[in-house]
Enzyme design. Sequence first.
Site, PDB file in Angstrom:
ATOM      1  N   ASP A  37     124.106 105.913  37.568  1.00 44.80           N
ATOM      2  CA  ASP A  37     123.963 106.507  36.248  1.00 44.80           C
ATOM      3  C   ASP A  37     122.624 106.099  35.624  1.00 44.80           C
ATOM      4  OD1 ASP A  37     125.059 107.788  33.722  1.00 44.80           O
ATOM      5  OD2 ASP A  37     124.809 105.738  33.028  1.00 44.80           O
ATOM      6  N   GLU A  59     126.958 110.261  41.056  1.00 48.70           N
ATOM      7  CA  GLU A  59     126.253 109.092  40.521  1.00 48.70           C
ATOM      8  C   GLU A  59     126.322 107.926  41.512  1.00 48.70           C
ATOM      9  OE1 GLU A  59     126.583 109.744  35.700  1.00 48.70           O
ATOM     10  OE2 GLU A  59     128.068 108.483  36.704  1.00 48.70           O
TER      11      GLU A  59
END
Length: 233
Positions: free
Chosen positions: A47, A119
């Site tokens: 992320d 992610e």
Amino acid sequence: MVPQDELLERLGVDIDAETLRLALTHRSYAYENGGIPTNERLEFLGDSVLGFSVTELLYREYPGLAEGDLAKRRAAVVSTRALAGIARRLGVGDFIFLGQGEKVTGGKNKSSILADTMEALIGATYISSGLEAARQFVVGLVKPLLADAAVLGAGTDWKTHIQELAANRQLGTIHYAVVGEGPDHARTYTATLLIGGTAYGTGTGNSKKEAEQQSAANAWKVLGPDATLAATE
């Protein structure tokens, strides 16, 4: 070719086998297999790499855009919807290790699981191949989205915009009428936005929230020239 090698070929990255398996291990599978590590730490790392890489890309590609517009574009291309769309295009869902409960409820196509896995794969690329490889991976994934008006619009909170517009114009109370169809593992929702009892927009999605956002976006387009102009900014 083993399945994981096929995925790496689709992604165009190098990730060692152990890290790749970890990136694909959803918590539902981990809990059913003795509490083995999940992909959540890699997701956390990915992320951050995603956010940095997209921010840098936008800064370099759009030198004339103000900070607020840059932020809107970043929000759109790193959203759950955008990441899940990338994962579906690449067929990532077929490679995720899921628990039986998630398997029978269509977990491999759930937007939240797909976005989280993307992610984690970004984080895994960083761990295996370094920051530059991970950055290039992200750029390759998101750059095409920056020219897609539909994707950029998905980053807008249309429900909030509609609420503010209805209040400013004194149009009346907002209500979303939502209907779900299909089996629990593949349910589709249809939402109709009513303002003051009048229907202004309808949207569909795999969740109530997604259907409501789509109906609000469609309503925004028909509520007048000012709204239409703002929707394209």
